[in-house]
Design a protein around this motif. Structure first.
Motif, short mmCIF file in Angstrom:
data_model
loop_
_atom_site.label_atom_id
_atom_site.label_comp_id
_atom_site.label_asym_id
_atom_site.label_seq_id
_atom_site.Cartn_x
_atom_site.Cartn_y
_atom_site.Cartn_z
N SER A 302 38.23 40.25 39.54
CA SER A 302 37.64 40.45 38.21
C SER A 302 38.62 41.15 37.28
CB SER A 302 36.35 41.26 38.32
OG SER A 302 35.38 40.60 39.10
N LEU A 303 39.32 42.17 37.78
CA LEU A 303 40.32 42.85 36.96
C LEU A 303 41.42 41.90 36.51
CD1 LEU A 303 40.93 46.32 38.68
CD2 LEU A 303 40.07 45.92 36.38
N CYS A 304 41.90 41.07 37.44
CA CYS A 304 42.97 40.12 37.09
C CYS A 304 42.50 39.12 36.04
CB CYS A 304 43.47 39.41 38.33
SG CYS A 304 44.35 40.47 39.50
N ARG A 305 41.32 38.55 36.24
CA ARG A 305 40.81 37.59 35.27
C ARG A 305 40.54 38.25 33.92
NH1 ARG A 305 36.64 33.58 38.65
NH2 ARG A 305 38.10 33.09 40.35
N ALA A 306 40.11 39.50 33.94
CA ALA A 306 39.91 40.22 32.69
C ALA A 306 41.22 40.38 31.92
CB ALA A 306 39.30 41.59 32.96
N ASN A 307 42.34 40.32 32.65
CA ASN A 307 43.67 40.39 32.04
C ASN A 307 44.26 39.01 31.83
OD1 ASN A 307 45.71 42.24 31.10
ND2 ASN A 307 46.97 41.63 32.86
N GLU A 308 43.39 37.98 31.91
CA GLU A 308 43.77 36.58 31.70
C GLU A 308 44.80 36.10 32.72
OE1 GLU A 308 44.86 36.03 27.62
OE2 GLU A 308 42.86 36.55 26.88
N MET A 309 44.68 36.58 33.95
CA MET A 309 45.53 36.13 35.05
C MET A 309 44.66 35.37 36.05
SD MET A 309 47.62 39.71 35.60
CE MET A 309 49.01 38.98 36.46
N PRO A 310 44.95 34.11 36.32
CA PRO A 310 44.16 33.37 37.32
C PRO A 310 44.21 34.08 38.67
CG PRO A 310 45.57 31.88 36.07
CD PRO A 310 46.00 33.27 35.72
N ALA A 311 43.05 34.21 39.29
CA ALA A 311 42.98 34.90 40.58
C ALA A 311 41.82 34.33 41.39
CB ALA A 311 42.78 36.41 40.38
N ARG A 312 41.92 34.44 42.72
CA ARG A 312 40.89 33.90 43.60
C ARG A 312 40.77 34.75 44.85
NH1 ARG A 312 44.26 28.35 45.21
NH2 ARG A 312 45.80 29.34 46.59
N ARG A 313 39.59 34.67 45.46
CA ARG A 313 39.33 35.39 46.71
C ARG A 313 39.56 34.44 47.88
NH1 ARG A 313 33.57 37.31 47.08
NH2 ARG A 313 33.12 35.64 45.62
N ALA A 314 40.46 34.81 48.77
CA ALA A 314 40.66 34.06 50.01
C ALA A 314 39.72 34.61 51.08
CB ALA A 314 42.10 34.17 50.48
N THR A 315 39.26 33.73 51.95
CA THR A 315 38.36 34.17 53.01
C THR A 315 38.79 33.52 54.32
OG1 THR A 315 36.04 34.19 53.74
CG2 THR A 315 36.73 32.29 52.49
N GLY A 316 38.66 34.27 55.40
CA GLY A 316 39.05 33.75 56.70
C GLY A 316 39.05 34.85 57.74
N TYR A 317 40.01 34.79 58.67
CA TYR A 317 40.05 35.73 59.78
C TYR A 317 41.46 36.29 59.92
CZ TYR A 317 35.53 33.84 61.18
OH TYR A 317 34.21 33.47 61.20
N VAL A 318 41.55 37.62 60.08
CA VAL A 318 42.82 38.21 60.47
C VAL A 318 43.02 37.93 61.96
CG1 VAL A 318 42.84 40.01 58.71
CG2 VAL A 318 41.69 40.45 60.88
#
Length: 430
Positions: A302-318
């Protein structure tokens, strides 16, 4: 630290996990397999003694019908950290921090120095095999429902995937595989536990930026959406992002400031999942300063997008052999650099910033992962059951594998259990 264990006092009804179960969980996380095998009772005694000290610090508890002390796992983890931050209890510094470092180091050569974070970007390609089994409690399954386990996504860090399905036990429904998941469609109303499983083999590489990759306009637009599940770009989030980014000379420096704000101001750990959807989303951290990986990654995106930077949440397993676990982390698009990964888990082995040589262990590159995709578009780990309003997850050892129980806090019942085992295979040629 302005917070105290009483931060969760309004959630007293969630103190339902017996102390014996939490002791098992702490031993699993904070002692290696070799240590547990050498003297399991010594490890348990150490944790039991820590619980005595934490109660003296104010850790609240209740009792079950048998008279055993019961706790909210979130309150226990908060007390453990606060006791360490304030210098009032040694457990956090002596057991928690070193155990996280050892898991990160377990993916690196044995002669890797332990006084600083190893470089994830320098990990070679490696063949990995992951065995996954998911056992469902029929009490939480719907008639003719659809049960799922995830399938790794093929990308630059996960290549040459082979999938072998285990036979389904406890049902005669039909099974199908898609690129995202393996699905069992129930034939009727289940009365017995149902187990699904699979064996995944793939070539694993660290996730690093790739400047040769381009970002399609549709993906850029999607990764700038102001509202997407837990990602919410509110006016408060915009104001915070602008304040943090002011004067930063480069996009990477701006991202790093966001990351440092999150890891300096917020603690990472389990907490009652029924309060995940508090609104507005930028109000919660200011109140309590406490997140799990799902919520903190959404906050950072949310912070990155608020700064107009495309960002996404990755999900998986360590893929740490001593503790394979479901996890969320972040990728931020930076023009001319590519997808820049960072994992807020870095703050934990850095002892909340006290050890700066460990602070950026997973910034700019993350180690081996079994990536399941990007939230919320990809399969997100929800296996097709009705989760209770209040639940938690606890881990323990299962004959050398990692067992994760999803637990209904209202009655202590297990909703489903994941058993995960990772085998590190041969190093791949460069």
């Amino acid at each position: 630290m302005s917070r105290s264990v009483s931060d969760f006092s309004a959630q007293s009804r969630l103190r339902s996990i017996p102390e014996s179960r939490l002791v098992t969980n702490f031993v699993f996380h904070h002692w290696s397999r070799a240590e547990r095998a050498r003297d399991p009772e010594a490890a348990r005694r150490t944790v039991v003694e820590a619980f005595v000290r934490w109660r003296a610090l104010g850790l609240p508890f209740g009792h079950d019908a048998q008279g055993e002390r019961c706790y909210d796992p979130a309150e226990v983890n908060l007390c453990m950290r606060l006791g360490g931050y304030q210098g009032r209890d040694p457990y956090w510094r002596e057991r928690h921090v070193p155990s996280l470092r050892s898991r990160i180091l377990s993916l690196h050569p044995p002669d890797t120095p332990i006084d600083r974070a190893p470089r994830a970007a320098e990990l070679p390609g490696r063949r990995m095999t992951v065995m996954m089994r998911r056992r469902f409690n029929p009490e939480y399954l719907a008639k003719q429902g659809r049960l799922r386990i995830p399938v790794p996504q093929i990308d630059a860090s996960t290549r040459h995937l082979d999938v072998e399905l285990d036979p389904v036990t406890g049902d005669r429904g039909s099974v199908r595989r898609t690129p995202d998941y393996i699905e069992l469609r129930l034939a009727g109303t289940p009365t017995e536990p149902i187990t699904m499983g699979a064996r995944f083999s793939f070539d694993a590489y660290p996730s690093v930026p790739d400047a040769t990759v381009t970002l399609p306009s549709a993906e850029r637009e999607r990764c700038l959406r102001p509202s997407e599940d837990l990602v919410q770009v509110t006016p408060g989030m915009v104001a915070l992002a602008q304040s943090l980014a002011r004067g930063a000379p480069t996009p990477i420096e701006q991202v790093y400031r966001f990351y440092r704000h999150v890891t300096k101001r917020l603690d990472l750990g389990p907490f009652p999942h029924e309060i995940l959807n508090l609104t507005p989303p930028d109000h919660y951290p200011a109140q309590m300063g406490w997140f799990d990986c799902r919520r903190v990654s959404a906050f950072l995106v949310s912070l990155c997008r608020a700064n107009e930077m495309p960002a996404r949440r990755a999900t998986g397993y360590v893929l740490y052999p001593a503790g394979m676990a479901y996890h969320h982390w972040v990728e931020v698009w930076i023009d001319g650099i590519g997808w820049y990964p960072l994992d807020q888990l870095s703050a934990e082995p850095a002892a909340a910033g006290l050890d700066p040589l460990w602070r950026d262990a997973l910034v700019g590159a993350v180690d081996y992962r079994m990536n399941m995709g990007y939230m919320p578009r990809a399969f997100n780990g929800s296996p097709g059951v009705q989760l209770p309003a209040a639940w938690t997850s606890l881990e323990c050892d299962a004959a050398g594998a990692s067992q994760t129980d999803i637990i209904d806090l209202s009655n202590n019942a297990i909703v489903w259990t994941d058993t995960l085992r990772v085998e590190l295979g041969e190093i791949l040629a460069a």
